[in-house]
Design a protein around this motif. Structure first.
Motif, PDB file in Angstrom:
ATOM      1  N   HIS A 117      40.116  42.891  50.149  1.00 41.83           N
ATOM      2  CA  HIS A 117      38.716  42.517  50.335  1.00 41.83           C
ATOM      3  C   HIS A 117      38.556  41.565  51.515  1.00 41.83           C
ATOM      4  CE1 HIS A 117      37.650  43.227  45.808  1.00 41.83           C
ATOM      5  NE2 HIS A 117      38.397  44.176  46.320  1.00 41.83           N
ATOM      6  N   MET A 118      39.662  40.973  51.948  1.00 45.93           N
ATOM      7  CA  MET A 118      39.601  39.905  52.943  1.00 45.93           C
ATOM      8  C   MET A 118      40.372  40.264  54.189  1.00 45.93           C
ATOM      9  SD  MET A 118      40.433  36.936  50.155  1.00 45.93           S
ATOM     10  CE  MET A 118      40.115  35.580  51.258  1.00 45.93           C
ATOM     11  N   ALA A 165      37.129  32.826  41.543  1.00 47.84           N
ATOM     12  CA  ALA A 165      36.693  31.956  42.640  1.00 47.84           C
ATOM     13  C   ALA A 165      37.863  31.194  43.237  1.00 47.84           C
ATOM     14  CB  ALA A 165      35.623  30.988  42.135  1.00 47.84           C
ATOM     15  N   GLU A 166      38.792  30.767  42.382  1.00 50.12           N
ATOM     16  CA  GLU A 166      39.971  30.044  42.872  1.00 50.12           C
ATOM     17  C   GLU A 166      40.878  30.963  43.680  1.00 50.12           C
ATOM     18  OE1 GLU A 166      40.690  26.598  39.489  1.00 50.12           O
ATOM     19  OE2 GLU A 166      41.198  28.674  39.008  1.00 50.12           O
ATOM     20  N   VAL A 167      41.014  32.216  43.234  1.00 54.21           N
ATOM     21  CA  VAL A 167      41.821  33.181  43.995  1.00 54.21           C
ATOM     22  C   VAL A 167      41.228  33.374  45.380  1.00 54.21           C
ATOM     23  CG1 VAL A 167      42.563  35.585  44.140  1.00 54.21           C
ATOM     24  CG2 VAL A 167      42.703  34.377  41.959  1.00 54.21           C
ATOM     25  N   ARG A 168      39.942  33.575  45.440  1.00 54.26           N
ATOM     26  CA  ARG A 168      39.281  33.784  46.726  1.00 54.26           C
ATOM     27  C   ARG A 168      39.471  32.577  47.639  1.00 54.26           C
ATOM     28  NH1 ARG A 168      34.460  36.991  48.286  1.00 54.26           N
ATOM     29  NH2 ARG A 168      34.140  36.391  50.445  1.00 54.26           N
ATOM     30  N   PHE A 219      37.384  39.083  42.752  1.00 57.61           N
ATOM     31  CA  PHE A 219      36.197  38.318  43.139  1.00 57.61           C
ATOM     32  C   PHE A 219      35.255  39.216  43.930  1.00 57.61           C
ATOM     33  CE2 PHE A 219      39.888  37.563  45.833  1.00 57.61           C
ATOM     34  CZ  PHE A 219      39.454  38.074  47.047  1.00 57.61           C
ATOM     35  N   PRO A 220      33.963  38.950  43.850  1.00 54.04           N
ATOM     36  CA  PRO A 220      33.008  39.773  44.598  1.00 54.04           C
ATOM     37  C   PRO A 220      33.109  39.537  46.094  1.00 54.04           C
ATOM     38  CG  PRO A 220      31.900  37.919  43.593  1.00 54.04           C
ATOM     39  CD  PRO A 220      33.303  37.896  43.074  1.00 54.04           C
ATOM     40  N   GLU A 221      32.648  40.511  46.875  1.00 54.31           N
ATOM     41  CA  GLU A 221      32.605  40.354  48.314  1.00 54.31           C
ATOM     42  C   GLU A 221      31.613  39.270  48.691  1.00 54.31           C
ATOM     43  OE1 GLU A 221      32.667  43.935  50.828  1.00 54.31           O
ATOM     44  OE2 GLU A 221      32.474  45.021  48.937  1.00 54.31           O
ATOM     45  N   ALA A 222      31.851  38.672  49.864  1.00 52.97           N
ATOM     46  CA  ALA A 222      30.914  37.651  50.357  1.00 52.97           C
ATOM     47  C   ALA A 222      29.617  38.323  50.778  1.00 52.97           C
ATOM     48  CB  ALA A 222      31.546  36.921  51.534  1.00 52.97           C
ATOM     49  N   PRO A 254      41.167  40.892  36.071  1.00 58.63           N
ATOM     50  CA  PRO A 254      40.354  39.741  35.672  1.00 58.63           C
ATOM     51  C   PRO A 254      40.199  38.681  36.752  1.00 58.63           C
ATOM     52  CG  PRO A 254      42.548  39.552  34.738  1.00 58.63           C
ATOM     53  CD  PRO A 254      42.468  40.916  35.362  1.00 58.63           C
ATOM     54  N   GLN A 255      40.970  38.779  37.829  1.00 58.73           N
ATOM     55  CA  GLN A 255      40.877  37.787  38.898  1.00 58.73           C
ATOM     56  C   GLN A 255      40.178  38.314  40.145  1.00 58.73           C
ATOM     57  OE1 GLN A 255      45.203  36.952  38.746  1.00 58.73           O
ATOM     58  NE2 GLN A 255      44.642  34.817  38.535  1.00 58.73           N
TER      59      GLN A 255
END
Length: 351
Positions: free
Chosen positions: A235-236, A207-210, A348-351, A345-346
């Motif tokens: 992803h972004m 979550a922090e990475v995202r 994050f799922p897509e929005a 491990p870092q």
């Protein structure tokens, strides 16, 4: 035979393990090695040229190779200008990665001579943050070095390693980069390997990475390009309105380059899939780089989605991401495993 496709290929070359800093998060362990001589480097460059020529003939590919020359601190190598010139005379793009603290005006002028494409200077944040990570006084020396490189006409990228140690400093980093006049500011995540294996607790959560990348990519500053080679940032790539908000800094076919569209040569000639993933594949002193690339079981596994586990093995974005293999590997080792095919491990799922 007609050339139908272009294949970008990155060779990261550590020309020395010597360094004048002892950064807390360094993915190397600081052990010395018997460095390849200039003659050996020239021989490997000839072999690389032959490898690219054979690929082009066999697969109707136009190879677009580039070299990242780094260390340790590459400026500690006395024959570095000859190394850089040897790469350039073969027509390859070459970039230099340095901590910047040894760049005086004469050194900057010398580096501009071989026609290198740009210089990346490691940068962690404001002075207090940077010196905490890289050692007292390193901030002022690194920024002075970057300014001298700019004065010599070289394109400069400030590259930041993201962790909890500097996550709150990104606005200051980007504004400082803009004020300084560098062309790019780049971002990658900390890999808990080498000296950095003690800093697993400083790794950002998914979550922090995202949230941090959302913050970083929200800046739109004229004449400053924000770049990353981080596969999870794929992803972004676009905003809700479909506008491109960042670009990858590495010339890759998509996703993590390790064993797929890039390889690393260590100072002693050891071949590894990635500069931050210490899984030996062979050594250029005794092994054919082309045969290692074609026959080693490690790159073969890295190119096979069915061999991956966890979320990376089932992800629909595998072709364009694959997670960071170095982080997956180093994190698994911190958990008592040895898995370079596990999930990042870092991620994050897509929005």
């Amino acid at each position: 035979m007609a050339i139908h496709d272009e294949f970008d290929f990155l060779i990261q070359w550590h020309v020395t393990e010597r360094c004048n800093l002892a950064c807390r998060h360094c993915y190397q362990d600081g052990r010395g090695s018997v460095e390849l001589s200039l003659r050996e480097i020239e021989q490997v460059l000839d072999e690389i040229g032959d490898m690219f020529s054979r690929w082009s003939d066999a697969y109707a590919l136009s190879i677009a190779p580039s070299f990242n020359i780094t260390g340790g601190e590459p400026l500690l190598r006395e024959d570095l200008p000859e190394v850089l010139a040897g790469i350039r005379k073969r027509g390859y793009d070459v970039f230099l990665l340095t901590n910047g603290v040894q760049v005086d005006r004469e050194r900057a002028r010398q580096l501009a001579g071989p026609g290198i494409k740009g210089v990346q200077v490691s940068f962690e944040g404001c002075e207090e943050v940077h010196d905490n990570v890289r050692g007292g006084g390193s901030f002022s020396r690194a920024t002075d070095g970057a300014e001298r490189l700019l004065d010599a006409g070289l394109p400069v990228t400030l590259n930041v390693t993201l962790s909890r140690m500097n996550a709150k400093s990104m606005k200051k980093v980007i504004l400082f980069a803009s004020h300084m006049g560098v062309q790019r500011v780049g971002f990658s995540r900390m890999v808990p390997a080498g000296r950095g294996c003690e800093l697993v607790s400083e790794m950002l959560s998914p979550a922090e990475v995202r949230a941090l990348y959302e913050h970083i990519f929200s800046f739109d500053i004229r004449n400053l390009e924000i770049v990353t080679g981080d596969p999870v940032a794929s992803h972004m790539r676009t905003t809700a309105k479909g506008k491109k908000r960042m670009r990858r800094s590495d010339a890759l076919c998509g996703g993590c380059a390790a064993g797929v569209s890039g390889i690393t040569i260590s100072a002693d000639g050891t071949i590894v899939p990635c500069r931050r993933m210490p899984v030996p594949l062979g050594n250029v002193r005794i092994d054919s780089l082309r045969e290692v690339w074609a026959l080693s079981p490690v790159p073969e596994a890295l190119r096979d989605k069915d061999r991956y586990s966890g979320r990376c093995g089932s992800c629909g974005r595998w072709d364009s991401c694959r997670g960071c293999r170095a982080i997956a590997f180093s994190y698994s080792r911190s958990q008592g495993l040895d898995d370079y095919l596990g999930e990042d491990p870092q991620c994050f799922p897509e929005a």
